[in-house]
Design a protein around this motif. Structure first.
Motif, mmCIF file in Angstrom:
data_model
loop_
_atom_site.group_PDB
_atom_site.id
_atom_site.type_symbol
_atom_site.label_atom_id
_atom_site.label_comp_id
_atom_site.label_asym_id
_atom_site.label_seq_id
_atom_site.Cartn_x
_atom_site.Cartn_y
_atom_site.Cartn_z
ATOM 1 N N LYS A 225 0.738 -1.416 -0.025
ATOM 2 C CA LYS A 225 0.120 -0.103 -0.017
ATOM 3 C C LYS A 225 0.749 1.023 0.059
ATOM 4 O O LYS A 225 1.524 1.305 0.981
ATOM 5 N N PHE B 299 0.651 4.895 0.848
ATOM 6 C CA PHE B 299 -0.197 6.170 1.002
ATOM 7 C C PHE B 299 0.567 7.531 0.950
ATOM 8 O O PHE B 299 1.843 7.520 1.474
ATOM 9 N N ARG C 179 0.339 11.142 2.698
ATOM 10 C CA ARG C 179 0.002 10.786 4.369
ATOM 11 C C ARG C 179 -0.815 9.993 5.103
ATOM 12 O O ARG C 179 -0.967 10.296 6.349
ATOM 13 N N ASN C 180 -1.571 9.356 4.260
ATOM 14 C CA ASN C 180 -2.727 9.015 5.137
ATOM 15 C C ASN C 180 -2.647 7.606 5.794
ATOM 16 O O ASN C 180 -1.867 7.010 5.156
ATOM 17 N N PRO C 181 -2.745 7.349 6.665
ATOM 18 C CA PRO C 181 -2.706 5.678 7.167
ATOM 19 C C PRO C 181 -4.201 4.940 7.234
ATOM 20 O O PRO C 181 -4.723 5.094 6.168
ATOM 21 N N GLY D 38 -6.200 2.169 6.124
ATOM 22 C CA GLY D 38 -7.023 1.317 7.157
ATOM 23 C C GLY D 38 -7.409 0.058 7.120
ATOM 24 O O GLY D 38 -7.014 -1.103 6.083
ATOM 25 N N THR E 197 3.232 3.961 5.438
ATOM 26 C CA THR E 197 2.955 5.020 6.270
ATOM 27 C C THR E 197 2.642 3.757 7.223
ATOM 28 O O THR E 197 2.319 3.501 7.005
ATOM 29 N N THR F 168 -3.781 2.200 11.179
ATOM 30 C CA THR F 168 -4.671 2.972 11.901
ATOM 31 C C THR F 168 -4.732 1.806 13.060
ATOM 32 O O THR F 168 -4.496 0.972 12.640
ATOM 33 N N CYS G 179 -7.190 -0.645 11.844
ATOM 34 C CA CYS G 179 -5.730 -1.676 11.193
ATOM 35 C C CYS G 179 -5.542 -3.021 12.024
ATOM 36 O O CYS G 179 -5.358 -3.574 11.829
#
Length: 61
Positions: A6, A8, A10-12, A14, A39, A42, A45
């Protein structure tokens, strides 16, 4: 082994990543599942991965 990379910004990452790799693991009868991310993950996650024995690897590993 089933992998799910994955990328991404700056978004974590999920729970969908864990759901996808776990489904693939079951379908292909893999013994392990891993999500690799650029990154962080969550908290939900991490919880779901722990319950389903999915390994999470991020930039700190």
């Amino acid at each position: 082994m089933s992998f799910k990379p994955k990328i991404f910004g700056r978004n974590p990452v999920g729970i969908s990543a864990v759901q996808e790799v776990f489904s693939c693991m079951r379908y292909y009868k893999a013994k392990k599942a891993v999500v690799i991310a650029t990154t962080r993950f969550t908290d939900s996650c991490k919880t779901l991965a722990g319950i389903n024995y999915v390994k999470l690897i991020d930039l700190t590993d």
